[in-house]
Design a protein around this motif. Structure first.
Motif, short mmCIF file in Angstrom:
data_model
loop_
_atom_site.label_atom_id
_atom_site.label_comp_id
_atom_site.label_asym_id
_atom_site.label_seq_id
_atom_site.Cartn_x
_atom_site.Cartn_y
_atom_site.Cartn_z
N VAL A 1 28.41 8.31 16.41
CA VAL A 1 28.78 7.26 15.52
C VAL A 1 28.84 7.79 14.17
O VAL A 1 29.69 7.10 13.44
CB VAL A 1 27.37 6.44 15.45
N ILE A 2 28.39 8.87 13.65
CA ILE A 2 28.42 9.43 12.33
C ILE A 2 29.80 9.72 12.22
O ILE A 2 30.61 9.50 11.12
CB ILE A 2 27.32 10.51 12.04
N THR B 1 28.73 18.60 20.80
CA THR B 1 29.26 17.68 20.39
C THR B 1 29.56 17.65 18.75
O THR B 1 30.80 17.22 18.57
CB THR B 1 28.31 16.29 20.65
N ALA B 2 28.80 18.10 17.92
CA ALA B 2 29.14 18.27 16.76
C ALA B 2 30.44 19.33 16.41
O ALA B 2 31.24 19.27 15.48
CB ALA B 2 27.77 18.83 15.84
N GLY B 3 30.26 20.42 17.23
CA GLY B 3 31.15 21.49 17.15
C GLY B 3 32.68 21.01 17.65
O GLY B 3 33.48 21.39 16.98
N PHE B 4 32.66 20.00 18.42
CA PHE B 4 33.96 19.38 18.78
C PHE B 4 34.44 18.57 17.62
O PHE B 4 35.70 18.95 17.28
CB PHE B 4 33.91 18.45 20.23
N TYR B 5 33.76 17.79 17.24
CA TYR B 5 34.40 17.02 15.86
C TYR B 5 34.61 18.16 14.81
O TYR B 5 35.69 18.05 14.04
CB TYR B 5 33.35 16.27 15.28
N VAL B 6 33.85 18.94 14.43
CA VAL B 6 34.31 20.00 13.22
C VAL B 6 35.49 20.88 13.67
O VAL B 6 36.44 20.89 12.75
CB VAL B 6 33.05 20.99 13.07
N ILE B 7 35.64 21.29 14.99
CA ILE B 7 36.86 22.08 15.15
C ILE B 7 38.12 21.13 15.33
O ILE B 7 39.07 21.48 14.72
CB ILE B 7 36.70 22.76 16.40
N TYR B 8 37.84 19.87 15.83
CA TYR B 8 39.10 19.02 15.76
C TYR B 8 39.63 18.58 14.38
O TYR B 8 40.62 18.55 14.27
CB TYR B 8 38.69 17.79 16.75
N LEU B 9 38.53 18.30 13.64
CA LEU B 9 39.02 18.04 12.29
C LEU B 9 39.69 19.15 11.51
O LEU B 9 40.64 18.83 10.79
CB LEU B 9 37.64 17.30 11.38
N VAL C 1 27.33 8.55 27.45
CA VAL C 1 26.68 7.15 27.61
C VAL C 1 26.38 7.11 29.27
O VAL C 1 25.00 7.05 29.69
CB VAL C 1 27.33 5.97 27.37
N VAL C 2 27.35 7.55 30.03
CA VAL C 2 27.23 7.73 31.46
C VAL C 2 26.03 8.77 31.94
O VAL C 2 25.23 8.38 32.65
CB VAL C 2 28.50 7.74 32.15
N LYS C 3 26.19 10.12 31.20
CA LYS C 3 25.25 11.06 31.59
C LYS C 3 24.04 10.52 31.03
O LYS C 3 22.89 10.96 31.76
CB LYS C 3 25.46 12.16 30.85
N HIS C 4 23.74 9.75 29.92
CA HIS C 4 22.50 9.34 29.56
C HIS C 4 21.74 8.57 30.50
O HIS C 4 20.56 8.61 30.62
CB HIS C 4 22.64 8.53 28.17
N PHE C 5 22.60 7.64 31.18
CA PHE C 5 21.97 6.75 32.05
C PHE C 5 21.79 7.26 33.55
O PHE C 5 20.97 6.66 34.24
CB PHE C 5 22.75 5.31 32.00
N ASN C 6 22.52 8.10 33.93
CA ASN C 6 22.62 8.59 35.28
C ASN C 6 21.77 10.03 35.30
O ASN C 6 21.97 10.61 36.32
CB ASN C 6 24.24 9.00 35.70
N SER C 7 21.36 10.68 34.23
CA SER C 7 20.53 11.66 34.46
C SER C 7 19.41 11.61 33.58
O SER C 7 19.01 10.60 33.09
CB SER C 7 21.37 13.21 33.82
N GLU C 8 18.48 12.59 33.71
CA GLU C 8 17.12 12.57 33.35
C GLU C 8 17.15 13.25 31.69
O GLU C 8 16.12 13.09 31.20
CB GLU C 8 16.18 13.50 33.85
N ASN D 1 18.23 13.25 27.79
CA ASN D 1 18.34 12.26 26.70
C ASN D 1 19.50 12.68 25.71
O ASN D 1 19.54 13.67 25.25
CB ASN D 1 17.15 12.15 25.80
N TYR D 2 20.74 11.91 25.79
CA TYR D 2 21.78 11.87 25.18
C TYR D 2 21.93 11.12 23.73
O TYR D 2 22.78 10.98 23.23
CB TYR D 2 23.15 11.65 25.95
N THR D 3 20.68 10.64 23.18
CA THR D 3 20.65 9.72 22.12
C THR D 3 21.14 10.56 20.89
O THR D 3 21.91 9.79 20.06
CB THR D 3 19.37 9.22 21.82
N LYS D 4 20.79 11.65 20.43
CA LYS D 4 21.24 12.39 19.39
C LYS D 4 22.79 12.66 19.38
O LYS D 4 23.54 12.49 18.54
CB LYS D 4 20.47 14.07 19.32
N CYS D 5 23.48 12.97 20.70
CA CYS D 5 24.86 13.09 20.79
C CYS D 5 25.55 11.77 20.47
O CYS D 5 26.52 11.80 19.82
CB CYS D 5 25.04 13.54 22.31
N LEU D 6 24.93 10.67 20.85
CA LEU D 6 25.42 9.29 20.70
C LEU D 6 25.31 9.12 19.03
O LEU D 6 26.24 8.48 18.52
CB LEU D 6 24.84 8.18 21.43
#
Length: 91
Positions: free
Chosen positions: A76-77, A11-19, A58-65, A67-72
């Motif tokens: 936000v950042i 997730t962080a790499g996506f934003y760094v590479i895209y920017l 968000v969908v993966k967070h609620f439909n799998s076991e 935790n995607y809180t750090k990704c979310l």
């Protein structure tokens, strides 16, 4: 190949590479008042792309076991950073 990295790094790499891509396009393809800069266009496209990526998490967070809180939190950042960049560009 991506299975070796954690979901937070991806997730962080996506934003760094895209920017970085936006910055390189901004420098490499200059625009003027009549034609917009391709780097700015990519930066504006980042908003719907990153929103879709966040909805996926968000969908993966609620439909799998997992935790995607750090990704979310990374989303936000990144969004606050994008808003800051775009608001400074508009001035």
């Amino acid at each position: 190949m991506l299975k070796n990295f954690s979901k937070e790094y991806i997730t962080a790499g996506f934003y760094v590479i895209y920017l970085l891509l936006c910055g390189i396009c901004y420098i490499a393809f200059p625009g003027d008042t009549k034609t917009p800069n391709i780097g700015v266009l990519f930066l504006f496209l980042l908003v719907p792309i990153s929103f879709g990526f966040a909805v996926y998490h968000v969908v993966k967070h609620f439909n799998s076991e997992k935790n995607y809180t750090k990704c979310l939190f990374i989303h936000v950042i990144a969004w606050f950073s994008i808003i800051g960049i775009l608001s400074n560009y508009a001035k």
